[in-house]
Design a protein around this motif. Sequence first.
Motif, PDB file in Angstrom:
ATOM      1  N   SER A 176       1.179  -1.473  -0.501  1.00  0.00           N
ATOM      2  CA  SER A 176      -0.021  -0.084   0.163  1.00  0.00           C
ATOM      3  C   SER A 176       1.271   1.215   0.171  1.00  0.00           C
ATOM      4  CB  SER A 176      -0.937   0.007   1.147  1.00  0.00           C
ATOM      5  OG  SER A 176      -1.320   1.496   1.607  1.00  0.00           O
ATOM      6  N   THR A 216      -4.536   2.649  -3.955  1.00  0.00           N
ATOM      7  CA  THR A 216      -4.151   3.147  -2.115  1.00  0.00           C
ATOM      8  C   THR A 216      -3.405   4.119  -2.499  1.00  0.00           C
ATOM      9  OG1 THR A 216      -1.891   1.847  -2.099  1.00  0.00           O
ATOM     10  CG2 THR A 216      -3.747   1.099  -1.091  1.00  0.00           C
ATOM     11  N   PHE A 272      -5.738  -3.989   6.794  1.00  0.00           N
ATOM     12  CA  PHE A 272      -6.131  -2.709   6.401  1.00  0.00           C
ATOM     13  C   PHE A 272      -6.082  -2.130   7.226  1.00  0.00           C
ATOM     14  CE2 PHE A 272      -7.233   0.552   3.019  1.00  0.00           C
ATOM     15  CZ  PHE A 272      -6.023   0.537   2.913  1.00  0.00           C
TER      16      PHE A 272
END
Length: 295
Positions: A33, A92, A176
């Motif tokens: 990410s 992201t 996440f």
Amino acid sequence: MAGYYEGLLIIVGINIIAVIGVSILTGFTRLFSFGNAAFMAIGAYAGAIISTKLKMPLPIAIIGGMIVSAIIAFLLGKITLGLKGDYFLIATLGFGESVRVIAENWQAVTGGSRGYTGIPMKTDIVVVGISVVIAIFIAWNLLHSKIGRNFQAIREQEVAADAIGVDTAKYKNLAFMISAMYAAWAGVLWGHYYSLVVPSMFNLVKSQELTITVVIGGLGSLSGSILSTIFLTLLPELARAAAEYRMLAYGLAVVLVITLRPNGLMGYKEISLKVIVAWIKALFSKKTAAVGKAE
């Protein structure tokens, strides 16, 4: 001079908290990410508003920032975690840039490109030290629990994990969210150390630094990520004249690590008390052998 070294330790501690979040997401779940700097920004702004507008203490600001980031991460994860391969990474990246642009233009809330000022300076070496210990303790126990084992199952083989009953969508979104909460924690401490939050502090380069640190330390190694954070944070200070070339140094380090040690410096290994004792015993045994030969 003492204040300089104390400030350096504070930055190292804040970076450790942020990198632990990336390590949980990338090192143990293998989800790359570029949005963690954005969650640092969200935490920093939310914490600043809670401290200045609501006059709440720092612990409440930290918890508030983490909750806001967790909610946003949950919603974003529901939308993006179904994407495969590089598409999630690109999503992201777009999210991170969107947060930065919003922060630069939302004058009424964030102060725009000039930043959010007037934040009380509540982050000191004691606060950061306690935060780092708590952050490591939580992460270590989490990763050695059933949740952590499910993260690692997804990392090793997502299809097989799904086949044996692991709800991969649920645990990927959980990883996440946890990563975002750690980033927000670091962001709140960051804002309350500098007494200022500026959008440029949390750009794409910051996300890249966090990810590179985890890769160099070793995927699947919490202690490796911590050691690489300490080294890579102090390195620009030790070579201050060349500090502006730190991203070049990071890039070269990544190339060398991938070439020489594809799993990173620690590579799925952790530094534990048993390992430290073994190192000490090995060191003393070598010294004893050397003395014996000399005699």
